[in-house]
Scaffold this motif. Structure first.
Motif: not given
Length: 286
Positions: A18-21, A23-27, A197-198
């Motif tokens: 969730n903190k990666s990219e 804060g955008l996440g990988t999904k 992201r959410e």
């Protein structure tokens, strides 16, 4: 773009992804890659493996003198640009799918209560953020206006967005000099990435639930069928062998009697020889 890790397994791994990219996440990155494949397929610009064809450099200047390289970017730079494009594209698709009233009263309030969202803190958050100034103003008005503003102006028009009439603009102008210094493009992008992201996670779960409902409806419609004139047909049993009881495995078997073969020299009687006279021929003495 590079590899995308989608193994959201374990609380520690989920927090890290969730903190990666930024804060955008990988999904969301994975969603954008599938969208690009869907867009590229009608134009026939997919390679043999089904991936979108890409060019890392333009035609050399010696072939086209008017063309030149605008920028030289590393892998990290390219991924950063792709993250920003993916965030804007995904956020716009959610806004097109839902009206602003639902976003303000349902989706964004749900996001703010998610534990995965609360675990990714906004370090440069102003003290007055999302604090309502009246009953008519929603508790998440600043976040909603920020999402609307970034879609209207983009990151390139950040300065124009700050001077607009959004709810957070008046608070920022009346705030301290420290708030104005910390309210930058980078700080805002972190907050927008968390929200996107959410929102993507909520929309994805809704899509899955709708798909399950459609499958259930198809099953129910398949069960209610008109009975045939011959009546219900019995299901035929599969033709398998008869299973022996346990006794059969423990019974003592007697060996079968061996067949006696007739020796090849013994002639088989072809007819009744009771009337045939047998004459014994003796050799004469010499």
């Amino acid at each position: 773009m590079g590899p995308v890790d989608l193994q959201y397994v374990g609380e520690k791994k989920i927090r890290a992804l969730n903190k990666s990219e930024n804060g955008l996440g990988t999904k969301v990155i994975h969603w954008m890659s599938k969208e690009m494949q869907r867009w590229a397929e009608p134009f026939g610009i997919l390679d043999i493996a089904g991936n979108v064809q890409s060019k890392t450099s333009i035609t050399p200047a010696k072939d086209h003198s008017q063309s030149h390289d605008a920028a030289i970017m590393t892998k990290r730079d390219c991924r950063t640009v792709f993250i920003q494009i993916a965030q804007q594209t995904r956020l716009r698709s959610i806004f097109l799918k839902n009206d602003r009233a639902r976003l303000q009263t349902d989706l964004v309030p749900k996001v703010l209560k998610q534990s995965s969202f609360m675990s990714t803190e906004w370090e440069d958050r102003p003290s007055w953020w999302n604090k309502s100034q009246g009953e008519s103003i929603s508790a998440c008005q600043d976040d909603v206006d920020l999402l609307v503003g970034i879609l209207d102006f983009g990151y390139g028009g950040f300065d124009s967005m700050v001077d607009h009439d959004y709810s957070f603009c008046s608070k920022l102008s009346e705030g301290t000099e420290e708030d104005k210094k910390t309210f930058t493009r980078a700080a805002v992008q972190s907050r927008i990435n968390h929200l996107t992201r959410e929102l993507h996670a909520l929309d994805d779960s809704e899509e899955m639930m709708n798909l399950v409902k459609k499958k259930q409806a198809k099953r129910k419609s398949g069960e209610v069928e008109a009975p045939s004139a011959k009546g219900p047909t019995k299901k035929k049993k599969s033709g398998g062998g008869i299973q022996s009881g346990l006794k059969a495995f423990f019974q003592k078997t007697t060996p079968a009697a061996k067949k006696q073969k007739t020796p090849p020299t013994s002639p088989e009687p072809a007819q009744d020889d009771s009337d045939v006279e047998i004459i014994d021929v003796k050799k004469p003495l010499v």
